[in-house]
Design a protein around this motif. Structure first.
Motif, PDB file in Angstrom:
ATOM      1  N   PRO A  58       0.815  -1.028   0.062  1.00  0.00           N
ATOM      2  CA  PRO A  58       0.018  -0.152  -0.153  1.00  0.00           C
ATOM      3  C   PRO A  58       0.821   1.146   0.001  1.00  0.00           C
ATOM      4  O   PRO A  58       0.453   2.231  -0.587  1.00  0.00           O
ATOM      5  CB  PRO A  58      -0.841  -0.270   1.311  1.00  0.00           C
ATOM      6  N   ALA A  59       1.861   1.192   0.775  1.00  0.00           N
ATOM      7  CA  ALA A  59       2.841   2.441   0.751  1.00  0.00           C
ATOM      8  C   ALA A  59       3.388   2.573  -0.538  1.00  0.00           C
ATOM      9  O   ALA A  59       3.606   3.908  -1.082  1.00  0.00           O
ATOM     10  CB  ALA A  59       3.921   2.365   1.719  1.00  0.00           C
ATOM     11  N   MET A  72     -10.248  -9.239   4.550  1.00  0.00           N
ATOM     12  CA  MET A  72     -10.909  -8.049   4.487  1.00  0.00           C
ATOM     13  C   MET A  72      -9.957  -7.142   5.248  1.00  0.00           C
ATOM     14  O   MET A  72     -10.039  -5.896   4.953  1.00  0.00           O
ATOM     15  CB  MET A  72     -12.245  -8.171   4.914  1.00  0.00           C
ATOM     16  N   GLU A  73      -9.315  -7.566   6.251  1.00  0.00           N
ATOM     17  CA  GLU A  73      -8.407  -6.677   7.109  1.00  0.00           C
ATOM     18  C   GLU A  73      -7.310  -6.203   6.249  1.00  0.00           C
ATOM     19  O   GLU A  73      -6.763  -4.875   6.250  1.00  0.00           O
ATOM     20  CB  GLU A  73      -7.641  -7.523   8.139  1.00  0.00           C
ATOM     21  N   PHE A  86     -12.663   1.022  -5.399  1.00  0.00           N
ATOM     22  CA  PHE A  86     -12.707  -0.093  -4.429  1.00  0.00           C
ATOM     23  C   PHE A  86     -14.051  -0.843  -4.622  1.00  0.00           C
ATOM     24  O   PHE A  86     -15.140  -0.114  -4.848  1.00  0.00           O
ATOM     25  CB  PHE A  86     -12.561   0.292  -2.885  1.00  0.00           C
ATOM     26  N   LYS A  87     -14.178  -2.274  -4.724  1.00  0.00           N
ATOM     27  CA  LYS A  87     -15.198  -3.000  -4.500  1.00  0.00           C
ATOM     28  C   LYS A  87     -14.880  -4.173  -3.951  1.00  0.00           C
ATOM     29  O   LYS A  87     -13.949  -4.923  -4.121  1.00  0.00           O
ATOM     30  CB  LYS A  87     -16.168  -2.893  -5.897  1.00  0.00           C
ATOM     31  N   ALA A  88     -15.911  -4.815  -2.914  1.00  0.00           N
ATOM     32  CA  ALA A  88     -15.873  -5.911  -2.424  1.00  0.00           C
ATOM     33  C   ALA A  88     -16.970  -6.778  -2.834  1.00  0.00           C
ATOM     34  O   ALA A  88     -18.140  -6.172  -2.965  1.00  0.00           O
ATOM     35  CB  ALA A  88     -15.548  -5.744  -0.822  1.00  0.00           C
ATOM     36  N   TYR A  89     -16.845  -8.154  -2.919  1.00  0.00           N
ATOM     37  CA  TYR A  89     -17.946  -9.039  -3.234  1.00  0.00           C
ATOM     38  C   TYR A  89     -18.303  -9.991  -2.039  1.00  0.00           C
ATOM     39  O   TYR A  89     -17.317 -10.869  -1.608  1.00  0.00           O
ATOM     40  CB  TYR A  89     -17.786  -9.561  -4.349  1.00  0.00           C
ATOM     41  N   ARG A 113      -7.584   0.296   1.603  1.00  0.00           N
ATOM     42  CA  ARG A 113      -8.541   1.547   1.550  1.00  0.00           C
ATOM     43  C   ARG A 113      -8.029   2.749   2.264  1.00  0.00           C
ATOM     44  O   ARG A 113      -8.342   3.900   2.027  1.00  0.00           O
ATOM     45  CB  ARG A 113     -10.075   0.891   2.314  1.00  0.00           C
ATOM     46  N   LYS A 114      -7.676   2.415   3.562  1.00  0.00           N
ATOM     47  CA  LYS A 114      -6.823   3.522   4.643  1.00  0.00           C
ATOM     48  C   LYS A 114      -5.778   4.162   3.613  1.00  0.00           C
ATOM     49  O   LYS A 114      -5.536   5.488   3.881  1.00  0.00           O
ATOM     50  CB  LYS A 114      -6.410   2.998   5.779  1.00  0.00           C
TER      51      LYS A 114
END
Length: 419
Positions: A27-28, A50-51, A68-71, A57-58
């Motif tokens: 992410p960085a 999900m964590e 972003f999208k989660a299923y 996301r953060k």
């Protein structure tokens, strides 16, 4: 703790593998990249949880070009299931959920994804790419400045091959009449012609090597022009052919305009402009006569681009930008958005355009306007100096230092006329 060289490590991987991962924070790293992202997550995924998704996301919460999208019902393979996912699911035949495929396709076609510049892979031996020409979205050529290399693609830039090597000396400009007939010009009177799509090139003679040729243009199969500078007298020169390049005649009746760079354009078969270091010349009869349209110019013009018969742009040294709205009869100086040397400009509609150049004064080699040139913003691509912008029917291309070839999808808009 793991030590380098240890043979006892998880999954049998060497310790060096895990030590390398220890210092890597995706992410960085993503935060430092400017490209658009589409990040999808299956909520039943027990490998990337999900964590982990929330960490992404953060990290990218303030980025407007990240989607972003989660299923809820999908696992690590984006396959549907119920309850807690298990390794056994991976062994059952299935398909990626149709909704995921539709979301990916929709994102690719969206303006957000289309705004991204793509970097194409080129042969490692190629360095300073200088100019390009495309006859369609699949077929194009790029010339290297000092090595004499000609690159060719037949698959829209998915792959590039060294098609020819034209020997030492500078190559400056390239044009094709169709997929088989093309021309390249350069220093010391270098002029090459191909009749087989670039597989072979023949050297053509102007009768002198004391000219540096910076621009080659053809109005049709028979009438064409070469512009540059007499390297002895340091004056601009213009050659003309009326027999498809079999013979070239030096125009002796040209108004004084200084030396000519690769800045010649014909918005129509009769109306054309040619920019020199001192003046911009114009023709209304297909190049039979030329007259001064602007004298003096704000600096050395490196490129001319016309969106239609009336609206045109000129860019050059020290970041100067000129605009005309009457076909080149008058020009207005636009506010500078960089102090760098600008080499090329291209618009795909009244509002959307780009300019490229060298980072010779300050950072910034690619700039974009979305309001017709009223304001320009710097686009981060990680590329070095960019030398030329060209277009194919569906894409915009940029080539430059370090063997860089970039492209992006065109937004809606009419094609223009480049120098």
């Amino acid at each position: 703790p793991l030590e380098a060289g240890s043979k006892e490590a998880p999954r049998g991987e060497p310790a060096s593998y895990w030590l390398d991962l220890r210092g890597y924070h995706p992410p960085a790293v993503a935060r430092e990249l400017k490209q658009p992202f589409l990040i999808l997550q299956g909520e039943r995924d027990y490998q990337v949880t999900m964590e982990d998704y929330e960490l992404w996301r953060k990290a990218l919460a303030d980025r407007k070009n990240v989607t972003f999208k989660a299923y809820p019902d999908l696992n690590h393979l984006f396959m549907e299931g119920k309850g807690k996912a298990t390794p056994e699911e991976y062994g059952r035949p299935g398909h990626v959920a149709a909704g995921v495929v539709e979301d990916v396709a929709g994102w690719i076609k969206s303006p957000l994804a289309a705004s991204a510049w793509r970097k194409h892979l080129t042969p490692a031996t190629v360095d300073d790419l200088h100019n390009a020409f495309f006859v369609d979205d699949a077929t194009g050529w790029v010339i290297a400045h000092s090595s004499g290399v000609v690159l060719h693609t037949a698959d829209g830039g998915e792959s590039w091959m060294v098609q020819a090597h034209l020997g030492p000396g500078f190559l400056e400009s390239i044009t094709f009449l169709d997929a088989r007939r093309g021309w390249i010009c350069g220093s010391e009177g270098r002029l090459f012609r191909t009749r087989d799509g670039g597989r072979t090139w023949e050297r053509r003679s102007l009768g002198t090597d004391d000219v540096a040729l910076y621009a080659v243009r053809f109005l049709d199969a028979r009438r064409g022009f070469l512009a540059g500078v007499d390297t002895v007298r340091r004056e601009g020169v213009l050659f003309e052919t009326s027999d498809g390049g079999e013979t070239w005649v030096l125009r002796e009746d040209l108004p004084s305009a200084g030396f000519f760079a690769d800045a010649m354009t014909f918005p129509t078969a009769s109306a054309g402009l040619l920019a020199g270091s001192k003046a911009i010349l114009a023709t209304r009869n297909g190049g039979r006569t030329w007259e001064v349209a602007l004298d003096p110019v704000a600096g050395i013009v490196r490129d001319l681009w016309f969106l239609d018969t009336r609206t045109g742009w000129a860019v050059g040294h020290h970041g100067f930008v000129l605009r005309t709205r009457d076909g080149g009869a008058t020009w207005e100086r636009r506010p500078a958005f960089t102090r760098n040397r600008l080499r090329s400009v291209l618009f795909v509609g009244e509002r959307t355009g780009w300019a490229v150049g060298d980072a010779n004064v300050e950072p910034g080699v690619l700039f974009e306007t979305l309001d017709g040139g009223e304001t320009w913003t710097k686009v981060e691509t990680g590329a070095g100096d960019l030398h030329r912008l060209v277009e194919s029917p569906g894409r915009v291309w940029a080539v430059g230092k370090g063997g860089v070839i970039l492209s992006r999808v065109k937004r809606a808009g009419s094609a223009g006329s480049s120098s």
